[in-house]
Write a protein that holds these residues in place. Structure first.
Motif, short mmCIF file in Angstrom:
data_model
loop_
_atom_site.label_atom_id
_atom_site.label_comp_id
_atom_site.label_asym_id
_atom_site.label_seq_id
_atom_site.Cartn_x
_atom_site.Cartn_y
_atom_site.Cartn_z
N ARG A 68 0.86 -1.18 0.00
CA ARG A 68 0.00 0.00 0.00
C ARG A 68 0.89 1.22 0.00
O ARG A 68 2.05 1.16 0.41
N THR A 69 0.36 2.31 -0.51
CA THR A 69 1.14 3.54 -0.55
C THR A 69 0.53 4.54 0.42
O THR A 69 -0.68 4.57 0.63
N THR A 112 0.74 8.72 1.38
CA THR A 112 1.20 10.04 0.95
C THR A 112 1.35 10.92 2.17
O THR A 112 0.40 11.13 2.92
N GLN A 162 5.31 10.14 -1.51
CA GLN A 162 4.69 8.84 -1.29
C GLN A 162 5.74 7.84 -0.87
O GLN A 162 6.89 7.93 -1.26
N ARG A 163 5.31 6.88 -0.06
CA ARG A 163 6.17 5.77 0.32
C ARG A 163 5.33 4.51 0.28
O ARG A 163 4.11 4.56 0.46
N ALA A 164 5.96 3.35 0.04
CA ALA A 164 5.25 2.08 -0.07
C ALA A 164 5.51 1.26 1.18
O ALA A 164 6.63 1.19 1.67
#
Length: 138
Positions: free
Chosen positions: A35-36, A38, A119-121
């Motif tokens: 999932r990302t 923000t 954004q990061r996953a």
């Protein structure tokens, strides 16, 4: 020693033959959920801006000239001649005034708040025995 030629007929008896069949099947060894997220960061954007103003000074001259003077620059001042024809018994070109235009450049630093997104996953490993999640991850 010589061997005697064989006069008997040979009979071939088929035996069992083995064959191998190679196949493959899918095996779930694990699951992952991605999932990302923000994130927003408030920062101040900085820049130098400049603006220019023009100052016009009217300088009366009142001098008779034979030809129209050219626009000229003296230092940081641009001089634009303003002419008028005056009817006398004869026609003369009279320099009425000059416009002295001086440019001034001012500079100031400004700060404007802006929002930046990054954004990061996130990857989570789950047990292969757990049922698959329903629908897209949040």
């Amino acid at each position: 020693m010589r061997s005697a030629p064989r006069s008997m007929s040979e009979e071939v008896i088929p035996l069992v033959e083995e064959s191998a069949v190679v196949g493959k099947r899918e095996v779930v060894t694990g699951r992952v959920r991605v999932r990302t997220v923000t994130d927003t960061i408030e920062e101040l954007a900085q820049a130098d801006v400049q603006h220019e103003t023009v100052e016009v000074t009217r300088v009366p001259v009142g001098r008779v000239v034979e030809t129209a003077p050219e626009i000229r620059t003296e230092g940081d001042v641009t001089i634009v001649p303003v002419l008028e024809e005056v009817l006398v018994v004869e026609k003369r070109l009279v320099l009425k005034q000059e416009l002295h235009i001086r440019r001034r450049v001012e500079q100031e630093a400004v700060e404007v708040p802006i929002t930046l997104r990054k954004q990061r996953a996130i990857v989570e490993r789950t047990d292969p025995e757990d049922p698959a999640p329903e629908g897209p991850p949040t």
